[in-house]
Design a protein around this motif. Structure first.
Motif, mmCIF file in Angstrom:
data_model
loop_
_atom_site.group_PDB
_atom_site.id
_atom_site.type_symbol
_atom_site.label_atom_id
_atom_site.label_comp_id
_atom_site.label_asym_id
_atom_site.label_seq_id
_atom_site.Cartn_x
_atom_site.Cartn_y
_atom_site.Cartn_z
ATOM 1 N N ARG A 1 0.853 -1.387 0.128
ATOM 2 C CA ARG A 1 0.028 -0.110 -0.069
ATOM 3 C C ARG A 1 0.458 1.383 0.190
ATOM 4 O O ARG A 1 0.664 2.720 -0.635
ATOM 5 C CB ARG A 1 -0.695 -0.454 1.287
ATOM 6 C CG ARG A 1 -2.023 1.458 1.641
ATOM 7 C CD ARG A 1 -2.614 2.051 0.501
ATOM 8 N NE ARG A 1 -2.813 3.245 0.640
ATOM 9 C CZ ARG A 1 -2.793 4.782 0.798
ATOM 10 N NH1 ARG A 1 -1.389 4.105 -0.071
ATOM 11 N NH2 ARG A 1 -2.883 4.695 0.373
ATOM 12 N N VAL A 2 1.742 1.408 1.405
ATOM 13 C CA VAL A 2 2.605 2.054 1.150
ATOM 14 C C VAL A 2 3.741 2.491 -0.423
ATOM 15 O O VAL A 2 3.969 3.624 -0.171
ATOM 16 C CB VAL A 2 3.698 2.708 2.401
ATOM 17 C CG1 VAL A 2 2.299 2.778 3.523
ATOM 18 C CG2 VAL A 2 4.590 1.268 2.252
ATOM 19 N N ALA A 3 4.185 1.363 -1.416
ATOM 20 C CA ALA A 3 4.697 1.509 -2.367
ATOM 21 C C ALA A 3 3.967 2.821 -3.106
ATOM 22 O O ALA A 3 4.614 3.207 -4.077
ATOM 23 C CB ALA A 3 4.948 0.121 -3.117
ATOM 24 N N GLN A 4 2.230 2.401 -2.746
ATOM 25 C CA GLN A 4 1.654 3.283 -4.243
ATOM 26 C C GLN A 4 1.674 4.383 -4.035
ATOM 27 O O GLN A 4 1.439 5.623 -4.958
ATOM 28 C CB GLN A 4 0.209 3.303 -4.139
ATOM 29 C CG GLN A 4 0.066 2.005 -4.222
ATOM 30 C CD GLN A 4 -1.573 1.659 -3.751
ATOM 31 O OE1 GLN A 4 -2.177 2.511 -3.600
ATOM 32 N NE2 GLN A 4 -1.596 0.362 -3.280
ATOM 33 N N ASP A 5 2.786 5.223 -2.735
ATOM 34 C CA ASP A 5 2.912 6.869 -2.402
ATOM 35 C C ASP A 5 4.199 6.698 -2.074
ATOM 36 O O ASP A 5 5.197 7.470 -1.592
ATOM 37 C CB ASP A 5 2.372 7.098 -1.273
ATOM 38 C CG ASP A 5 1.128 7.251 -1.002
ATOM 39 O OD1 ASP A 5 0.253 8.144 -1.910
ATOM 40 O OD2 ASP A 5 0.185 6.658 -0.571
ATOM 41 N N GLY A 6 4.969 6.184 -2.868
ATOM 42 C CA GLY A 6 6.267 5.889 -3.014
ATOM 43 C C GLY A 6 7.375 5.421 -1.509
ATOM 44 O O GLY A 6 8.296 6.752 -1.082
ATOM 45 N N LEU B 1 11.124 4.753 -0.784
ATOM 46 C CA LEU B 1 10.766 3.615 -1.016
ATOM 47 C C LEU B 1 12.613 3.472 -2.252
ATOM 48 O O LEU B 1 12.818 4.447 -3.101
ATOM 49 C CB LEU B 1 9.944 3.876 -3.388
ATOM 50 C CG LEU B 1 9.412 2.022 -3.617
ATOM 51 C CD1 LEU B 1 9.184 1.558 -3.149
ATOM 52 C CD2 LEU B 1 8.671 2.176 -4.205
ATOM 53 N N ARG B 2 13.083 2.265 -1.821
ATOM 54 C CA ARG B 2 14.138 2.373 -2.380
ATOM 55 C C ARG B 2 14.227 1.675 -4.097
ATOM 56 O O ARG B 2 12.932 1.555 -4.339
ATOM 57 C CB ARG B 2 15.323 0.615 -2.167
ATOM 58 C CG ARG B 2 15.327 0.978 -1.095
ATOM 59 C CD ARG B 2 16.181 -0.220 0.129
ATOM 60 N NE ARG B 2 15.020 -1.272 0.011
ATOM 61 C CZ ARG B 2 15.560 -2.826 0.309
ATOM 62 N NH1 ARG B 2 16.589 -2.252 1.290
ATOM 63 N NH2 ARG B 2 15.193 -3.079 0.556
ATOM 64 N N THR B 3 14.827 2.077 -4.618
ATOM 65 C CA THR B 3 14.795 2.042 -6.169
ATOM 66 C C THR B 3 16.507 1.585 -6.652
ATOM 67 O O THR B 3 17.375 1.364 -5.833
ATOM 68 C CB THR B 3 14.493 3.596 -7.313
ATOM 69 O OG1 THR B 3 15.874 4.575 -6.463
ATOM 70 C CG2 THR B 3 13.320 4.349 -6.738
ATOM 71 N N GLY B 4 15.854 1.211 -7.970
ATOM 72 C CA GLY B 4 17.699 0.052 -8.322
ATOM 73 C C GLY B 4 17.287 -1.108 -7.858
ATOM 74 O O GLY B 4 16.621 -1.315 -7.130
ATOM 75 N N THR B 5 18.793 -2.299 -8.298
ATOM 76 C CA THR B 5 19.250 -3.212 -8.082
ATOM 77 C C THR B 5 19.478 -3.240 -7.014
ATOM 78 O O THR B 5 21.007 -2.605 -7.196
ATOM 79 C CB THR B 5 19.177 -3.560 -8.887
ATOM 80 O OG1 THR B 5 18.457 -3.558 -10.287
ATOM 81 C CG2 THR B 5 19.768 -5.271 -9.147
ATOM 82 N N PRO C 1 23.031 2.427 -4.159
ATOM 83 C CA PRO C 1 22.890 2.396 -5.635
ATOM 84 C C PRO C 1 24.292 3.039 -6.515
ATOM 85 O O PRO C 1 25.113 3.512 -6.081
ATOM 86 C CB PRO C 1 21.739 3.839 -5.569
ATOM 87 C CG PRO C 1 22.460 4.675 -4.681
ATOM 88 C CD PRO C 1 22.947 3.998 -3.708
ATOM 89 N N GLY C 2 24.586 2.441 -8.052
ATOM 90 C CA GLY C 2 25.261 2.174 -8.706
ATOM 91 C C GLY C 2 26.587 2.089 -8.070
ATOM 92 O O GLY C 2 26.560 1.076 -7.831
ATOM 93 N N ALA C 3 27.743 2.562 -8.232
ATOM 94 C CA ALA C 3 28.687 2.461 -8.062
ATOM 95 C C ALA C 3 29.625 2.274 -6.882
ATOM 96 O O ALA C 3 29.809 1.192 -6.964
ATOM 97 C CB ALA C 3 30.131 3.389 -8.755
ATOM 98 N N ALA C 4 28.356 3.204 -6.090
ATOM 99 C CA ALA C 4 28.974 2.915 -4.368
ATOM 100 C C ALA C 4 28.654 0.599 -4.509
ATOM 101 O O ALA C 4 28.811 0.401 -3.529
ATOM 102 C CB ALA C 4 28.243 4.035 -3.727
#
Length: 460
Positions: free
Chosen positions: A120-125, A215-219, A284-287
């Motif tokens: 539910r909260v993922a809908q709001d980021g 919300l976490r983004t990326g892999t 995220p990214g290179a880190a």
């Protein structure tokens, strides 16, 4: 018992009260296989706070103990009934009442399922980090009552770190609001924090306001390491910590548990070594790549027989799914008792070695899974069904492991709670003076002694 049921029906309505013995059996205990339970006088399924306050007043007037129940996924017996008690199931109080994207909070009823809240909260980021292995079924009320943890807690903390405020029914049925909904606040004692982890001994939580994260983004980057022994795996965990790396998850599963999962789900996970370590970085990214490489170096430096940074996201998810399946996979083998101690990370190799020796000493098969990144070990004792001698040995091994954890500076429970199974160890850990403080708090908030008496600590 009929008088109790009649009083409850008059207070909350007949449709909310269950007295059918066959139905009540399913509500009378949690998942702690070896914790005693009895037959409740009634099960009440309230619709809202007013119902909870009314039923507590009835129980207070009659002096009948009452125990709160979420989804019944607990592993300590904290939600178990005793003969003549009233069980309160919050399954119908399952609404997300408000999500505030600006304040980054969510206010929910106790019966909301952990994963449902996350969706539910993922809908709001937003994102709710605490993620016990039972997250697809366990409820927020139960998570708050036991201060539940999970795989992400090594980096993001446990349930207590996300509870800002709550509504609760205490005493003889009073409804109180504790804590706050603001980002900061230091007014008065932290009575809200006191309720978190109280295992239903201080009152009934009817509403919770929780802090969220973006919300976490990326892999995520997953590192897989197989080791020839628990001790070597424990050293690798300590090495990651000493390197200053804080992974978003670091889980341990031994070969016995992997074989149980393989025989059930045919996942082919148990061929590479005796112990599997799974770690993740969500930078995220290179880190994130650099952090994963540092973890990989630690694994190899501590003798991993096979270690690699996974490039297959589906494979990585399957490995973490296997970790979550370990407990139900072992349940298929026989009655299962689970430990839940937490150790300083530097002591993990020593504690894992002692667990192995204790298993040999008591001729008990002990599987091991762990939230290794924060030192939270879960030895799992499996005995043949109906073998009372083996069960007795396992119970003795259980108590010795508790004593060894305390001797190494650990705590008897990291996330499952004390309930019925850890009372002896909890008393030793707290000591007489702290126990007296607990009893004084209990007396103040529960003067009639009706909330889950005889759990966590005794009143003598």
């Amino acid at each position: 018992m009929s008088g109790i049921a009649e009083g409850l029906r008059a207070a909350v309505g007949a449709e909310q009260v269950v007295t059918d013995p066959q139905v009540m059996e399913g509500y009378s205990h949690d998942e702690a296989e070896w914790a005693a339970h009895g037959r409740p006088a009634a099960v009440v399924r309230p619709r809202g706070t007013a119902d909870v306050a009314a039923l507590v007043r009835v129980c207070s007037e009659l002096g009948v103990p009452v125990v709160a129940r979420g989804a019944g996924t607990g592993l300590s017996g904290a939600a178990n009934a005793v003969d003549g008690w009233v069980v309160v199931s919050f399954e119908r109080m399952n609404r997300v009442l408000e999500v505030d994207p600006v304040q980054q909070t969510a206010t929910v009823q106790p019966g909301v399922v952990n994963d449902d809240l996350r969706a539910r909260v993922a809908q709001d980021g937003l994102w709710y980090p605490p993620d016990p292995a039972s997250a697809p079924w366990s409820t927020i009320g139960g998570n708050v009552a036991t201060n539940a943890g999970g795989l992400c807690c090594v980096k993001y903390g446990v349930t207590r770190d996300y509870v800002l405020g709550m509504e609760a029914v205490v005493g003889s049925g009073e409804v109180v609001r504790l804590g706050r909904t603001t980002a900061k606040g230091v007014t008065g004692y932290d009575l809200c924090g006191l309720m978190v982890g109280s295992e239903g001994t201080l009152g009934m939580i009817t509403e919770v306001t929780l802090r969220m994260r973006p919300l976490r983004t990326g892999t995520e980057h997953t590192v897989v390491g197989y080791f020839d022994s628990l001790v070597e795996a424990g050293r690798a965990v300590a090495a990651v910590s000493a390197a200053g790396v804080v992974p978003s998850a670091m889980e341990l599963i031994d070969r016995f548990c992997l074989q149980a999962v393989d025989s059930w789900k045919n996942m082919g996970l148990s061929a590479e070594g005796e112990v599997l370590l799974l770690a993740r970085s969500d930078q995220p990214g290179a880190a994130g790549e650099q952090e994963a490489d540092r973890i990989l170096e630690c694994f190899r430096g501590e003798g991993a027989v096979y270690a690699v940074r996974s490039t297959d996201q589906e494979e990585a998810e399957a490995l973490f799914a296997a970790r979550r399946l370990a407990y139900p996979a072992l349940e298929r083998l026989g009655p299962l008792l689970t430990e839940d101690m937490c150790l300083p990370k530097a002591k993990l190799p020593l504690m894992l070695e002692r667990i192995e020796r204790i298993g040999e000493r008591f001729e008990t098969r002990i599987g091991n899974v762990a939230h290794a990144g924060d030192g939270n070990l879960h030895p799992l004792f499996v005995v043949p069904a109906g073998n009372e001698a083996a069960k007795k040995r396992a119970q003795e091994a259980f108590e010795v492991i508790v004593e060894e954890a305390l001797a190494l500076g650990g705590t008897v429970t990291g996330e499952h709670g004390v309930g019925l199974l850890k009372m002896r160890g909890a008393a030793k850990e707290m000591g007489p003076q702290v126990l007296r403080m607990h009893r004084a708090v209990k007396d103040a908030l529960d003067p009639r002694g009706i909330f889950n008496p005889g759990k966590v600590f005794t009143m003598e």
